[in-house]
Design a protein around this motif. Structure first.
Motif, mmCIF file in Angstrom:
data_model
loop_
_atom_site.group_PDB
_atom_site.id
_atom_site.type_symbol
_atom_site.label_atom_id
_atom_site.label_comp_id
_atom_site.label_asym_id
_atom_site.label_seq_id
_atom_site.Cartn_x
_atom_site.Cartn_y
_atom_site.Cartn_z
ATOM 1 N N ILE A 1 0.839 -1.204 0.000
ATOM 2 C CA ILE A 1 0.000 0.000 0.000
ATOM 3 C C ILE A 1 0.877 1.257 0.000
ATOM 4 C CG2 ILE A 1 -1.625 1.337 1.397
ATOM 5 C CD1 ILE A 1 -2.781 -1.532 2.136
ATOM 6 N N TYR A 2 1.916 1.245 0.844
ATOM 7 C CA TYR A 2 2.807 2.417 0.868
ATOM 8 C C TYR A 2 3.454 2.628 -0.501
ATOM 9 C CZ TYR A 2 2.258 2.203 5.888
ATOM 10 O OH TYR A 2 1.727 2.180 7.125
ATOM 11 N N ILE B 1 1.062 4.174 -2.821
ATOM 12 C CA ILE B 1 0.878 5.617 -2.541
ATOM 13 C C ILE B 1 2.058 6.393 -3.115
ATOM 14 C CG2 ILE B 1 0.841 7.378 -0.726
ATOM 15 C CD1 ILE B 1 -0.703 5.401 1.015
ATOM 16 N N PHE C 1 1.980 6.496 -6.827
ATOM 17 C CA PHE C 1 0.959 7.427 -7.295
ATOM 18 C C PHE C 1 1.448 8.865 -7.196
ATOM 19 C CE2 PHE C 1 -3.190 8.480 -8.584
ATOM 20 C CZ PHE C 1 -3.519 9.662 -7.924
ATOM 21 N N ILE D 1 1.918 11.673 -10.137
ATOM 22 C CA ILE D 1 1.310 13.008 -10.125
ATOM 23 C C ILE D 1 2.396 14.076 -10.220
ATOM 24 C CG2 ILE D 1 0.097 14.684 -8.685
ATOM 25 C CD1 ILE D 1 -2.028 12.931 -8.911
ATOM 26 N N PHE E 1 -6.126 -0.404 9.333
ATOM 27 C CA PHE E 1 -6.285 0.566 8.246
ATOM 28 C C PHE E 1 -7.692 1.139 8.205
ATOM 29 C CE2 PHE E 1 -2.621 -1.773 6.911
ATOM 30 C CZ PHE E 1 -1.827 -0.816 6.321
ATOM 31 N N LEU F 1 -6.345 6.875 2.768
ATOM 32 C CA LEU F 1 -5.960 5.616 3.396
ATOM 33 C C LEU F 1 -5.168 5.975 4.640
ATOM 34 C CD1 LEU F 1 -5.791 2.519 3.217
ATOM 35 C CD2 LEU F 1 -3.644 2.829 1.984
ATOM 36 N N HIS G 1 -3.337 4.522 8.183
ATOM 37 C CA HIS G 1 -2.839 3.372 8.937
ATOM 38 C C HIS G 1 -2.539 3.823 10.353
ATOM 39 C CE1 HIS G 1 -0.539 0.028 10.295
ATOM 40 N NE2 HIS G 1 0.602 0.703 10.302
ATOM 41 N N LEU H 1 -0.271 6.959 9.802
ATOM 42 C CA LEU H 1 0.155 7.431 8.497
ATOM 43 C C LEU H 1 -1.083 7.597 7.645
ATOM 44 C CD1 LEU H 1 2.464 4.953 9.215
ATOM 45 C CD2 LEU H 1 3.439 6.092 7.258
ATOM 46 N N GLY I 1 -2.643 9.030 3.736
ATOM 47 C CA GLY I 1 -2.457 9.608 2.410
ATOM 48 C C GLY I 1 -3.829 9.885 1.809
ATOM 49 N N VAL J 1 -5.838 11.388 -1.774
ATOM 50 C CA VAL J 1 -5.827 11.844 -3.158
ATOM 51 C C VAL J 1 -7.133 12.581 -3.370
ATOM 52 C CG1 VAL J 1 -5.552 11.150 -5.555
ATOM 53 C CG2 VAL J 1 -4.762 9.649 -3.735
ATOM 54 N N TYR K 1 -0.112 13.987 2.354
ATOM 55 C CA TYR K 1 0.366 12.930 3.255
ATOM 56 C C TYR K 1 0.469 13.478 4.656
ATOM 57 C CZ TYR K 1 1.898 10.737 -1.033
ATOM 58 O OH TYR K 1 1.933 10.199 -2.280
#
Lengths: 358, 642
Positions: free
Chosen positions: A7-8, A11, A14, A18, B406, B446, B448, B459, B461, B463, B497
């Motif tokens: 998942i990290y 991210i 992504f 961008i 999560f 997301l 965590h 953590l 993030g 979008v 983030y």
């Protein structure tokens, strides 16, 4: 834990995608190639953003057709300042009037190196050279009236203040006298103040139409002034319409005063060709002409487009019109030949307002 | 122990709901959480990213204003004209008028210009600030486009009688005095806070726009402000509560010149009265809330140089009612109505002083699983104004716990911003035909979260994507009169983030936090022929910004260092002119001494410790190193046990 990493990683991936779409650092604007000398061309004064920015000067070379941006910034260590109103070249010095900063920056007109500044002005508008040692600066001032500041060109100090009508704006010299259009400033007015340049004293105030702004002298020595008219409180209609007025400088009286019909358009930006025979001005979304020998309003449409600033090149009678676009990005200048046919256009700085032909 | 149970379930919920909660041990947190239960944000703001700045964090900035807090502690970009000067906020690359600022649920945005000056909000006048990112027209109505700042006050019952006083002084003639008294009984809380602030703000700076001697001192920047906040909370019975609040403030500021302007003699005075009351009845099946606010705010701007004397004053009355109930065990319904009446009086800016009445109906429906592992909310709002079509704004949000540690959040919402009174009715160029700015925003987060022994971390993030159509800008019309038009179309998108780490053992605690944003906000529609702003970044929207903080606390000592980086900002809409990035480091040191139920606190705030020369706005001078130091005392006499 493997899943977490995945998942990290996604991210991160992504974000890189961008980020990759656009560079973080802005592109450096094309550097100015400092011309050896800024002769044979046109200076364009760009007002710059109001309140918190700096205006600039662009230069258009007649011979090469090239354009140089930000002359002052390129040749000096500091920016011009807030709201560059106008520029005049006198005795090979450039006098750049910086309105909101209350100063006139003086440069060598060919190298654009700073020669100091005339400070302690309040809302200055235009510079006019009188003789080798003296200049006038019209300003709205902060007092009850408009003012003309008398400048010692050698020391760049203000030596005297001449009270004029409200909102001293355009100036023209005729013989020993200077004629100052008093545009109303913060309020309203309707006079042209006449100043004797030998004594710096007011000769008289000539009543013309409401809020005269720009003023020119024709081939016969007559003084023409365009009056914007007077708006109602909400600027939705003219209470007094605009006027084109001719003054006889020998008697300091009005020869005739020609009213415009529109109650929604204010005439402005009076310019004159190099022979002093035809005047041009902006009105009703276009540029119109007026014969200097005609005693009635010709109102002949020359260019069917309005501009933010209008100039006429004394070397060839070409028209220069400025377009500031959205007022927050660089503007454009459109050139027309003497027959008012579009020639070309070029980019200049933010909010181009006035022209100075060299 | 019904209350305890309520608190427990609520705190659990708030943990799930608020993605990023900054917690520095605070004894008053428990009671504050109870307030959140009844708030619309706590229950229905699902799927949006949010941040909470709690009272202990705000306490570090007790001698400052909200603009200063948000500059250092949030991911918002604060557009400040300088020390003590106007400051507005930008969420995710939107404009200042696209931030909805709510004080206990009431919108404080000026009906005239849609903005609020965050530098005029003393940080000790609010107990908690919640930042909700993203469009939320359904929940908060007009203005909640980029995001929403929720400022909340809460009453704390049965704490006895307390008196607090503090004084601070700092660089450039900064002096602030604050005093407060609170009587907190079992069923009644009444408190009064007062402050007075004077500053000269005559800081030295290098004027890079000056010929000759560039060492200057900021001029015409003096500031004087004072105000009071009076609050009352009554627990009428087990089911009913009522509160009242009154906020008065007067600000008198001189407006300093920009570097390119040389002199300025302008002065601005702001005076405001804000009164609110809220009643709530909590039943087993039905909760009803009703609230009313009356705001009277005046402004006078005088510039003797250009002969300007502009006054304006607005009166706003807001009445809102909500009902909340459950149909099944797994849902919660909210329906409400809001009526906002605004009028501008005593101003020369309009031909006729305008009035505006707005009615909106809003509703939300929340579904959640038995163990609160997921929450989903669907909401909608329809606002009505005479002779205007306003889009129906729906939203859909979801929070899901996955893989134990999560949380996934997703939100899709429509948003809108009504044209302001200035845009509609300004005497010289107002355009009554303007449409509302509106569009959609989508986001996915997301998060965590985990803890292990003394460590805990989080953590996150996010979008996001957002469109704003009919974005209003002012341009001169054919008669050279500036007039607003619905012209631009702005597309914003980016990633955000956040990282929080903390370690605590006994009375020692270390916290590390970091944030990073990458935001593109571009104009997608030409306003004029050959519009050079097409596909270009909006001015004064940094593409990148980042922030880091380390806070160490041991017993009564708290030392905190914050580092804020702001990237390039364009200053012309063709993106040819820009300002350089800057990084500012601030240190805050506080030492609290406890004496039974009273305490004494000594604090020092050191700003711009690395002496960075920077500009937030072009040619607006900012100070180099500066400080504030202060002393606060707090006496408490607990209620006698009966």
């Amino acid at each position: 834990m493997k899943k977490n990493k995945l998942i990290y990683a996604s991210i991160l991936a992504f974000s890189i995608t961008i980020s990759g779409c656009k560079k973080d650092d802005p592109e450096t604007p094309a550097e100015v190639t400092p011309s050896v000398s800024y002769s044979n061309g046109v200076f364009i004064t760009n007002e710059g953003p109001y309140g918190t920015g700096t205006g600039t000067i662009s230069f258009y070379s007649r011979s090469s057709g090239s354009v140089s941006a930000n002359l002052f910034g390129a040749h000096n260590t500091y920016p011009l300042g807030n709201v560059v109103q106008s520029m005049e070249v006198f005795n090979s010095q450039g006098y750049i009037v910086v309105n909101n900063a209350g100063k006139v920056e003086v440069v060598d007109a060919t190298s654009f190196n700073s020669q100091g500044a005339i400070n302690n002005l309040v809302n200055p508008r235009y510079f006019l050279g009188i003789n080798n040692s003296k200049g006038y600066v019209s300003q709205w001032g902060s007092g009850a009236t408009g003012e003309v500041k008398v400048i010692d060109l050698a020391t760049k100090a203000v030596t005297a203040t001449i009270n004029t009508g409200n909102g001293a704006e355009g100036m023209v010299k005729s013989g020993n006298n200077v004629y100052v259009a008093c545009s109303g400033g913060y309020v309203t007015d309707s006079v042209v103040t006449v100043i004797n340049t030998a004594t710096d004293a007011v000769v008289t105030n000539i009543t013309v139409g409401a809020n005269p702004s720009s003023i020119k002298m024709d081939a016969n020595g007559k003084i023409w002034v365009i009056c914007g008219g007077e708006w109602n409180g909400t600027i939705t209609a003219l209470l007094k319409t605009g006027r084109l007025v001719r003054i006889d400088p020998t008697t300091n009286t009005v020869d005739f005063s020609l009213p415009f019909s529109s109650t929604t358009s204010s005439p402005s930006h009076l310019v004159i060709n190099n022979t002093g025979t035809t005047l041009y001005y902006m009105y009703n979304g276009g540029v119109y002409s007026q014969s200097a020998t005609s005693a009635s309003l010709n109102a002949t449409l020359v260019i069917n487009r309005s501009f933010y600033g209008l100039g006429i090149d004394p070397t060839n009678n070409y028209f220069y019109g400025s377009d500031p676009g959205n007022f927050s990005s660089n503007g454009k200048v459109i050139r027309y030949n003497a027959a008012a046919t579009v020639l070309d256009s070029f980019n200049v700085g933010l909010i181009p307002g006035n022209f100075c032909f060299q | 122990m019904n209350l305890f149970k309520l608190f427990f379930s609520v705190s659990l919920l708030s943990l799930t709901v608020s993605g990023f909660t900054q917690t520095v041990g605070d004894s008053v947190k428990q009671l504050k959480v109870v307030e959140i239960t009844t708030s619309r944000s706590g229950n229905f703001a699902i799927g949006n990213k949010s941040e909470t700045l709690d009272s202990s964090l705000l306490d570090r900035y007790s001698a400052g204003n909200l603009a200063e807090v948000l500059t250092s502690e949030s991911q918002l970009f604060i557009k400040s004209y300088g020390l003590g000067s106007l400051a507005s906020s930008s969420f995710r690359g939107a404009g200042a008028e696209h931030t909805s600022v709510l004080w206990n649920g009431f919108n404080l945005q000026s009906p005239m210009n849609g903005q609020i000056d965050l530098s005029l909000i003393p940080s000790d006048f609010v107990n908690e600030v919640n930042l909700q990112y993203g469009g939320a027209g359904a929940l908060w109505g007009s203005g909640a486009v980029g995001g929403t700042i929720l400022m909340n006050n809460s009453g704390r019952f049965n704490r006895g009688t307390s008196v607090s006083m503090s004084t601070s002084f700092g660089s450039f003639g900064d002096m602030r005095q604050q005093a407060g008294v609170e009587i907190s009984k079992k069923r009644v809380v009444s408190s009064l806070k007062l402050f007075n602030h004077d500053a000269k703000n005559n800081f030295p700076f290098i004027n890079s726009a000056q010929y000759g001697n560039r060492e200057q001192q900021q001029s015409n920047a003096e500031l004087k402000e004072y105000g009071l906040l009076q609050e009352n909370y009554f627990q009428i019975n087990a089911h009913q509560k009522i509160n009242t609040r009154f906020w008065y403030q007067f600000n008198n500021r001189n407006i300093p010149p920009s570097m390119t302007q040389n002199i300025n003699a302008a002065n601005q005075k702001d005076e405001l009265y804000r009164a609110t009351t809220e009643w709530q009845r909590t039943g087993d099946k039905l909760t009803i809330l009703a609230r009313i606010a009356y705001f009277d705010e005046g402004l006078r701007y005088v510039d003797s140089i250009i002969h300007l004397d502009a006054r304006s004053r607005t009166k706003v009355t807001i009445a809102e009612a909500e009902a909340r109930f459950s149909i099944t065990k797994f849902d919660l319904v909210n329906i409400g109505i809001n009526n906002t009446y605004s009028e501008a009086i005593d101003t020369s800016d309009y031909i006729v002083n305008p009035t505006q009445n707005r009615v909106s109906l809003f509703a939300s429906y929340k579904l959640h699983s038995k163990n609160n592992n997921w929450n989903a909310v669907i909401s909608g709002r329809q606002e009505f104004i005479k002779s205007k079509t306003i889009p129906f704004t729906p939203s859909l949000g979801i929070d899901v716990k996955v893989l134990k540690y999560f949380i996934v959040k997703a939100n899709v919402a429509e948003h809108y911003h009504l044209p302001t009174l200035n845009e509609l009715y300004w005497g010289q160029g107002g355009n009554p035909d303007l449409k509302a700015e509106s569009g959609w925003s989508e986001e996915l987060s997301l998060i965590h979260k985990h803890h292990y022994k003394g460590f805990s971390w989080e953590l996150g993030g996010t979008v996001f994507n957002r469109n704003i159509d009919n974005w209003i800008i002012w341009l001169p019309n054919n008669y050279n009169i500036w007039t607003p038009e619905n012209v631009l179309q702005v597309w914003s998108r980016g990633v955000e983030y956040k990282l929080n780490l903390s370690y605590s053992v006994r009375k020692f605690k270390v916290q590390l936090s970091g944030m990073y944003n990458y935001v593109l906000s571009t104009n997608e529609k030409a306003a004029t022929a050959n519009d050079a702003s097409l596909n270009k970044q909006l001015i004064y929207v940094p593409i990148q910004n980042a922030q880091g903080n380390i806070t160490v606390s041991w017993k009564g000592t708290v030392v905190s260092y914050t580092h804020v980086y702001t990237g390039y900002r364009y200053t012309s809409s063709d993106n040819l002119e820009y300002l350089k990035p800057y990084a500012i480091g601030n240190i805050n040191i506080g030492q609290t001494f406890l004496l039974n139920t009273s305490k004494i606190k000594v604090f020092v705030q050191l700003n711009n410790v690395w002496e960075e020369t920077y500009q937030v706005l072009a040619y607006r001078a900012m100070p180099l190193f500066n400080y504030q130091a202060g002393l606060a005392v707090y006496f408490n006499q607990p209620n006698k046990q009966k």
